[in-house]
Design an enzyme around this catalytic site. Sequence first.
Site, PDB file in Angstrom:
ATOM      1  N   CYS A 141       0.828  -1.216   0.000  1.00  0.00           N
ATOM      2  CA  CYS A 141       0.000   0.000   0.000  1.00  0.00           C
ATOM      3  C   CYS A 141       0.860   1.263   0.000  1.00  0.00           C
ATOM      4  CB  CYS A 141      -0.983  -0.030   1.166  1.00  0.00           C
ATOM      5  SG  CYS A 141      -2.363   1.134   0.959  1.00  0.00           S
ATOM      6  N   HIS A 252      -3.623  -5.278   0.504  1.00  0.00           N
ATOM      7  CA  HIS A 252      -3.140  -5.674   1.832  1.00  0.00           C
ATOM      8  C   HIS A 252      -3.296  -7.174   2.071  1.00  0.00           C
ATOM      9  CE1 HIS A 252      -2.626  -1.688   3.828  1.00  0.00           C
ATOM     10  NE2 HIS A 252      -3.497  -1.301   2.912  1.00  0.00           N
ATOM     11  N   GLU A 254      -1.959  -8.873   4.407  1.00  0.00           N
ATOM     12  CA  GLU A 254      -1.967  -9.147   5.860  1.00  0.00           C
ATOM     13  C   GLU A 254      -3.341  -8.982   6.492  1.00  0.00           C
ATOM     14  OE1 GLU A 254      -2.100  -4.802   5.895  1.00  0.00           O
ATOM     15  OE2 GLU A 254      -1.101  -6.275   4.605  1.00  0.00           O
TER      16      GLU A 254
END
Length: 326
Positions: A141, A252, A254
């Site tokens: 990001c 993202h 994660e």
Amino acid sequence: MAPRAMFAVYAAIIAKVICCTSAQSTKQEKELNFRPIIGILSQELSRGMKIALNESDYTMYIAASYVKFFETGGARVVPILINQNETYYRNIVKSVNGLVFPGGSASITNSSGYGRAGRILYDLVLQEAEAGVEIPLMTICLGFEMLMYLEANNTRPLVSCKAQSRADPLYMRLGWQDSQLFGEAPDDVIQTLRTSNSTSNFHKFCVLEETFYELGLNESYNILSTSYDDNALEYISTVEHQSLPIYGFQWHPEKNLFEWKFDSIPHTGDAVRSSQYMANLFVDKVRQNHQKFESEEEELNALIYNYQPIHIEKLYRSSFHQCYYF
């Protein structure tokens, strides 16, 4: 030749193949680093954090979801502090086995500690590569935006876009099958990424393909995928370096595993497995680097284990559940 004799010959050939394959596999495993350490770059506190932590001496943070993400891949983590001298960053780059520029809200220019450290670290990664030492770098990001900015020689490559709290598929570009990131991915992972809303997006800025080429980013990086924002604006969502283990995600990976604040974050089994694949792949790259700290004491003092995450959403309205503060 009699059947029994032929069977004996075939058995001998198969045994030799198995033996050679096993020996080769063992040799490859011995060449890997099974105690990998990844350095994650910290950044300045957000305004909300400063208000919530106004009586503390904290000046920087790392969201715990990033730490957990790479730990699930089998790596340990070292926080990289901002606003340090170049000697500090040189030592980090010489000691860890991989680096991460995480997402967030800091400036990607030298007006922030995040931006200044990013510039130094990226230059050092490229210098080490020229000397024959590859240090894998994953950027996510904001980190991806900084990667493009740094590669463009401090030229801003971003345009405004609306991709806040979106889950989207990846539209793979020509050549993705030969990429480091996706080339050896299992079919089910590719199917998930291409056909379902499996990638979590939280960004206000994008890099467009035309800008990518105008700034000459295509000389070093390949576009692997694009995505679309709320207004159907197509933007670059995944890139990788043409020869080095350097990767850029506008999305993202994660969050699918460790963030629960927004309903848009995909938590299906398929989405989770696709994210886990990214963690595993990056740590596999990191295991190929054999650098280490000069002493066990230095290593122990550098690890994230010396800090405790804080349940930040209890203190103020945050998109994170936990953060490490420094």
